[in-house]
Design an enzyme around this catalytic site. Structure first.
Site, PDB file in Angstrom:
ATOM      1  N   LYS A  90       0.816  -1.227   0.000  1.00  0.00           N
ATOM      2  CA  LYS A  90       0.000   0.000   0.000  1.00  0.00           C
ATOM      3  C   LYS A  90       0.845   1.271   0.000  1.00  0.00           C
ATOM      4  O   LYS A  90       0.446   2.290  -0.546  1.00  0.00           O
ATOM      5  CB  LYS A  90      -0.952  -0.007   1.200  1.00  0.00           C
ATOM      6  N   GLU A 112     -10.109   7.524   3.102  1.00  0.00           N
ATOM      7  CA  GLU A 112     -11.048   6.740   3.876  1.00  0.00           C
ATOM      8  C   GLU A 112     -10.407   5.388   4.124  1.00  0.00           C
ATOM      9  O   GLU A 112      -9.517   4.959   3.389  1.00  0.00           O
ATOM     10  CB  GLU A 112     -12.373   6.577   3.132  1.00  0.00           C
ATOM     11  N   SER A 371       1.711  -9.766  -0.830  1.00  0.00           N
ATOM     12  CA  SER A 371       1.335  -8.354  -0.709  1.00  0.00           C
ATOM     13  C   SER A 371       1.648  -7.736   0.648  1.00  0.00           C
ATOM     14  O   SER A 371       1.853  -6.531   0.741  1.00  0.00           O
ATOM     15  CB  SER A 371      -0.154  -8.187  -1.025  1.00  0.00           C
TER      16      SER A 371
HETATM   17  C1  LIG Z   1      -5.194  -3.871   1.460  1.00  0.00           C
HETATM   18  C2  LIG Z   1      -4.472  -5.143   1.222  1.00  0.00           C
HETATM   19  C3  LIG Z   1      -4.811  -6.025   0.178  1.00  0.00           C
HETATM   20  C4  LIG Z   1      -5.991  -5.794  -0.725  1.00  0.00           C
HETATM   21  O1  LIG Z   1      -5.937  -4.658  -1.518  1.00  0.00           O
HETATM   22  P1  LIG Z   1      -5.697  -4.708  -3.076  1.00  0.00           P
HETATM   23  O2  LIG Z   1      -6.010  -3.338  -3.523  1.00  0.00           O
HETATM   24  O3  LIG Z   1      -6.616  -5.751  -3.651  1.00  0.00           O
HETATM   25  O4  LIG Z   1      -4.273  -5.084  -3.294  1.00  0.00           O
HETATM   26  C5  LIG Z   1      -4.052  -7.169  -0.012  1.00  0.00           C
HETATM   27  N1  LIG Z   1      -3.019  -7.464   0.791  1.00  0.00           N
HETATM   28  C6  LIG Z   1      -2.659  -6.652   1.811  1.00  0.00           C
HETATM   29  C7  LIG Z   1      -1.499  -7.044   2.658  1.00  0.00           C
HETATM   30  C8  LIG Z   1      -3.371  -5.475   2.064  1.00  0.00           C
HETATM   31  O5  LIG Z   1      -3.007  -4.681   3.087  1.00  0.00           O
END
Ligand SMILES: *Cc1c(COP(=O)(O)O)cnc(C)c1O
Length: 387
Positions: A90, A112, A371
């Site tokens: 993010k 938000e 992610s």
């Molecule tokens: C917020 C988040 C997601 C989901 O958001 P996307 O916009 O679909 O990438 C996935 N993995 C983590 C670790 C997150 O914090």
């Protein structure tokens, strides 16, 4: 490189902007400024400085040796977004958008947040750039995510409880849009996923594309060939579109998005407009966005980015579902075998990659986009496993 297929904000029939006229003017200006700065040398130099010195890029592409050995199929690599400052992908987008905001003369950032993760990334970016930061959050969500509220406050943000409606994410989005309409001259709305009205999905993809820019270079260096498949979880779809971007024009590479079976927008959704754009959406009988429940807060969204909606209907990408139970198992497997505790969101991608690897051969390569790190989820998992 032609990684952007967007025309007037549409990816096929999806995307666009379905918003009031005063906000449309704000979006038109944002589009103009973004199109200018994305190719500006000084802007890109500053962006790369922060990617390296603050976020800690480039992050590694790690071979999951023990997991690969255990499954005995394709070789599994992990793209380590979990190693970024603040622990997920993010921050790539938050830093990119705040640099844009600064160029546009904004003094105040609004955002938000539902579970609080995007709020924390935004508050972090505001701290380093000395910007005022206001985060709208549903009152119900604030009670459930008290620690993330405290984190944002530590970072200097003001968290505004939204009591209207159900006190959830949707109500917080409405409040943020009202604020933007009233204060657009010095306020920038920092949107957290590849969703929302044009140009946000394009902007978020641009800043998250660094993931596949790096992974492509890394896999070619390590293996001398492209991967068989990229696997990424999809909530709004920002980490997945960033992980796919530089492979969209490589037809031999399978692009696989993983949704929770509890919120399968791409697998079961229908075209509809939510939050100012058109995408595949889960609707209830009254044709309202359907409340979802995933164990991974970041995947709990009834819609999904417009480009994923298009990649699904055009057949370029495949989308599959994984249950919360399977994700919970993958969370533990990766922790035990690789010493990496993944976010519950990322665990969905890991769970599917394990299934896919078993069906492929030792000549195949899979890149899983990890992610985020799972420290934020440890208490929740503890409660799920001990109850
Ligand atoms: C917020 C988040 C997601 C989901 O958001 P996307 O916009 O679909 O990438 C996935 N993995 C983590 C670790 C997150 O914090």
């Amino acid at each position: 490189m032609s990684i952007s297929v967007v025309q007037n904000g549409f990816y096929g029939e999806f995307g666009g902007s379905y918003i009031p006229e005063n906000l449309q003017e704000v979006m038109n200006n944002l589009t103009k400024q973004f199109n200018y700065y994305k190719d500006d040398t000084e802007f890109n130099e500053e962006l790369h400085f922060y990617l390296k010195e603050y976020i800690g890029r480039e992050n590694p592409l790690t071979l999951a040796k023990n997991l690969t050995a255990k499954i005995g199929g394709a070789k599994i690599y992990l793209k380590r977004e979990d190693l970024n400052h603040t622990g997920s992908h993010k921050i790539n987008n938050a830093i990119g958008q705040i640099l844009l905001a600064k160029r546009m003369g904004a003094k105040r950032i609004i955002a938000e947040t539902g579970a609080g993760q995007h709020g924390v990334a935004t508050a972090t970016a505001c701290a380093i750039f000395g910007m005022d930061c206001v985060i709208y959050m549903g009152k119900v969500d604030m009670e459930r995510q008290a620690l993330n509220v405290f984190r944002m406050e530590l970072l200097g943000a003001k968290v505004v409880p939204v009591e209207k409606g159900q006190g959830r994410l949707k109500d917080a989005v409405d409040e943020a849009l009202n604020d933007l309409a009233a204060n657009y001259e010095h306020t920038f709305y920092l949107l957290g996923s590849a969703v929302g009205p044009h140009p946000y999905p394009t902007i978020v993809k641009h800043f998250q594309s660094i993931i596949s820019e790096e992974s492509k270079k890394q896999i070619l260096y390590k293996e001398g060939k492209l991967p068989t498949a990229i696997v990424a979880c999809a909530g709004g779809g920002s980490n997945a579109i960033g992980a796919f971007a530089h492979y969209l024009d490589e037809p031999s590479v399978r692009l696989v998005g993983v949704e929770p079976s509890e919120a399968p927008s791409l697998t079961e959704g229908v075209p509809a407009v939510i939050h100012g754009f058109k995408c595949l959406t889960l609707l209830d009988e009254q044709k309202n966005p359907k409340p979802t429940y995933s164990i991974a807060a970041g995947l709990d969204y009834p819609g999904v980015g417009p480009e994923h909606s298009h990649l699904k209907t055009s057949g370029r990408a495949e989308y599959v579902t994984v249950s919360g139970e399977e994700a919970l198992e993958a969370f533990q497997t990766l922790s035990k075998l690789e010493g990496i505790i993944p976010a519950l969101e990322s665990s969905h991608a890991v769970a599917h990659a394990v299934k896919l690897a078993a069906d492929l051969t030792a000549d195949d390569l899979i890149i899983v986009n990890l992610s985020g790190r799972g420290d934020k989820d440890v208490e929740q998992v503890f409660n799920m496993l001990t109850n």
